[in-house]
Design a protein around this motif. Structure first.
Motif, PDB file in Angstrom:
ATOM      1  N   MET A   1       0.847  -1.177   0.000  1.00  0.00           N
ATOM      2  CA  MET A   1       0.000   0.000   0.000  1.00  0.00           C
ATOM      3  C   MET A   1       0.890   1.236   0.000  1.00  0.00           C
ATOM      4  N   ARG A   2       0.500   2.215  -0.760  1.00  0.00           N
ATOM      5  CA  ARG A   2       1.247   3.477  -0.864  1.00  0.00           C
ATOM      6  C   ARG A   2       0.515   4.547  -0.051  1.00  0.00           C
ATOM      7  N   VAL A   3       1.267   5.234   0.819  1.00  0.00           N
ATOM      8  CA  VAL A   3       0.687   6.220   1.730  1.00  0.00           C
ATOM      9  C   VAL A   3       1.306   7.592   1.479  1.00  0.00           C
ATOM     10  N   LEU A   4       0.441   8.599   1.373  1.00  0.00           N
ATOM     11  CA  LEU A   4       0.853   9.996   1.220  1.00  0.00           C
ATOM     12  C   LEU A   4       0.643  10.712   2.543  1.00  0.00           C
ATOM     13  N   GLY A   5       1.700  11.330   3.051  1.00  0.00           N
ATOM     14  CA  GLY A   5       1.594  12.176   4.234  1.00  0.00           C
ATOM     15  C   GLY A   5       1.690  13.629   3.792  1.00  0.00           C
ATOM     16  N   ILE A   6       0.871  14.491   4.402  1.00  0.00           N
ATOM     17  CA  ILE A   6       0.839  15.910   4.024  1.00  0.00           C
ATOM     18  C   ILE A   6       0.981  16.769   5.271  1.00  0.00           C
ATOM     19  N   ASP A   7       1.957  17.671   5.243  1.00  0.00           N
ATOM     20  CA  ASP A   7       2.142  18.656   6.310  1.00  0.00           C
ATOM     21  C   ASP A   7       1.630  19.986   5.763  1.00  0.00           C
ATOM     22  N   PRO A   8       0.410  20.376   6.139  1.00  0.00           N
ATOM     23  CA  PRO A   8      -0.186  21.568   5.529  1.00  0.00           C
ATOM     24  C   PRO A   8       0.486  22.861   5.969  1.00  0.00           C
ATOM     25  N   GLY A   9       0.645  23.745   5.022  1.00  0.00           N
ATOM     26  CA  GLY A   9       1.173  25.073   5.279  1.00  0.00           C
ATOM     27  C   GLY A   9       0.804  25.961   4.113  1.00  0.00           C
ATOM     28  N   LEU A  10       0.562  27.217   4.376  1.00  0.00           N
ATOM     29  CA  LEU A  10       0.170  28.131   3.305  1.00  0.00           C
ATOM     30  C   LEU A  10       1.354  28.516   2.438  1.00  0.00           C
ATOM     31  N   ARG A  11       2.513  28.696   3.029  1.00  0.00           N
ATOM     32  CA  ARG A  11       3.709  29.052   2.267  1.00  0.00           C
ATOM     33  C   ARG A  11       4.415  27.806   1.736  1.00  0.00           C
ATOM     34  N   ASN A  12       4.561  26.794   2.593  1.00  0.00           N
ATOM     35  CA  ASN A  12       5.240  25.547   2.234  1.00  0.00           C
ATOM     36  C   ASN A  12       4.395  24.364   2.675  1.00  0.00           C
ATOM     37  N   MET A  13       3.943  23.552   1.723  1.00  0.00           N
ATOM     38  CA  MET A  13       3.191  22.345   2.042  1.00  0.00           C
ATOM     39  C   MET A  13       4.093  21.144   1.781  1.00  0.00           C
ATOM     40  N   GLY A  14       4.454  20.447   2.864  1.00  0.00           N
ATOM     41  CA  GLY A  14       5.313  19.275   2.730  1.00  0.00           C
ATOM     42  C   GLY A  14       4.506  18.052   2.352  1.00  0.00           C
ATOM     43  N   TRP A  15       5.130  17.169   1.587  1.00  0.00           N
ATOM     44  CA  TRP A  15       4.500  15.906   1.225  1.00  0.00           C
ATOM     45  C   TRP A  15       5.542  14.800   1.250  1.00  0.00           C
ATOM     46  N   GLY A  16       5.094  13.599   1.570  1.00  0.00           N
ATOM     47  CA  GLY A  16       5.985  12.443   1.608  1.00  0.00           C
ATOM     48  C   GLY A  16       5.207  11.195   1.237  1.00  0.00           C
ATOM     49  N   ILE A  17       5.843  10.333   0.457  1.00  0.00           N
ATOM     50  CA  ILE A  17       5.217   9.089  -0.002  1.00  0.00           C
ATOM     51  C   ILE A  17       6.055   7.922   0.501  1.00  0.00           C
ATOM     52  N   ILE A  18       5.363   6.948   1.121  1.00  0.00           N
ATOM     53  CA  ILE A  18       6.032   5.718   1.532  1.00  0.00           C
ATOM     54  C   ILE A  18       5.232   4.532   1.013  1.00  0.00           C
ATOM     55  N   ASP A  19       5.923   3.413   0.822  1.00  0.00           N
ATOM     56  CA  ASP A  19       5.262   2.159   0.508  1.00  0.00           C
ATOM     57  C   ASP A  19       5.275   1.306   1.763  1.00  0.00           C
ATOM     58  N   MET A  20       4.181   0.622   1.995  1.00  0.00           N
ATOM     59  CA  MET A  20       4.003  -0.210   3.169  1.00  0.00           C
ATOM     60  C   MET A  20       3.798  -1.638   2.691  1.00  0.00           C
ATOM     61  N   ASP A  21       4.690  -2.535   3.101  1.00  0.00           N
ATOM     62  CA  ASP A  21       4.566  -3.953   2.765  1.00  0.00           C
ATOM     63  C   ASP A  21       4.586  -4.719   4.077  1.00  0.00           C
ATOM     64  N   GLY A  22       3.403  -4.987   4.606  1.00  0.00           N
ATOM     65  CA  GLY A  22       3.318  -5.566   5.948  1.00  0.00           C
ATOM     66  C   GLY A  22       3.913  -4.574   6.927  1.00  0.00           C
ATOM     67  N   PRO A  23       4.831  -5.019   7.777  1.00  0.00           N
ATOM     68  CA  PRO A  23       5.442  -4.096   8.743  1.00  0.00           C
ATOM     69  C   PRO A  23       6.586  -3.262   8.151  1.00  0.00           C
ATOM     70  N   ARG A  24       6.988  -3.570   6.922  1.00  0.00           N
ATOM     71  CA  ARG A  24       8.118  -2.852   6.310  1.00  0.00           C
ATOM     72  C   ARG A  24       7.651  -1.583   5.618  1.00  0.00           C
TER      73      ARG A  24
END
Length: 168
Positions: free
Chosen positions: A1-24
């Motif tokens: 499963m692919r998960v997108l994390g978003i750190d909201p900000g008006l000037r800078n919005m951070g984003w990060g993508i990770i893949d989840m394979d069981g506990p890894r």
């Protein structure tokens, strides 16, 4: 499963993508969408930049799930309101793509990633590096977004292994 994390900000919005394979967990990508201009640019134009940028990230990486950090309310009501509008974009973009969005308080993210709810930025970045070996952050907002993605991945893992009610 692919998960997108978003750190909201008006000037800078951070984003990060990770893949989840069981506990890894595996780092895929991270970055920062910059709306530019500070107070000089019109609010609508800045929100549009954030929305289009986040939609492009979603189109490129096709996440299955997303998570956003809840807004921290401070003494500056105007600043909090503007951050809330950026957070609305962070929730809207994945929802428009049909992706369910989890929401986490900052202390919940810290507790999940570091083990304590009042960890500093350096501690969070260190633990993200431990959990995603070799990761290079595009900035502090991207590091926070990866922490949010890790938090959501752990939440999803816990939900998947919990027995249904009434089942022994």
């Amino acid at each position: 499963m692919r998960v997108l994390g978003i750190d909201p900000g008006l000037r800078n919005m951070g984003w990060g993508i990770i893949d989840m394979d069981g506990p890894r967990l595996r780092h895929v990508a991270n970055g920062v969408i910059r709306s530019g201009g500070g107070g000089d640019a019109a609010l609508g134009a800045r929100l549009s930049v954030l929305f289009r940028g986040l939609c492009a990230v979603i189109a490129e990486h096709a996440p299955d799930a997303a998570a956003v950090e809840q807004t921290f309310v401070n003494r500056d009501a105007v600043g909090t309101l503007k951050l809330g509008q950026a957070r609305g974009i962070a929730v809207l973009a994945p929802a428009e793509a049909g992706i369910e969005v989890g929401e986490y308080a900052p202390n919940a993210v810290k507790k999940t990633v570091v083990g304590v709810g009042h960890a500093g930025k350096e501690q969070i970045q260190h633990m993200v590096r431990v959990q995603l070996p070799g990761v290079q952050f595009e900035g502090p907002d991207a590091a926070d977004a990866l922490a949010i993605a890790i938090c959501h991945a752990h939440h999803l893992q816990g939900r998947a292994i919990r027995p249904a009610r009434g089942v022994a």
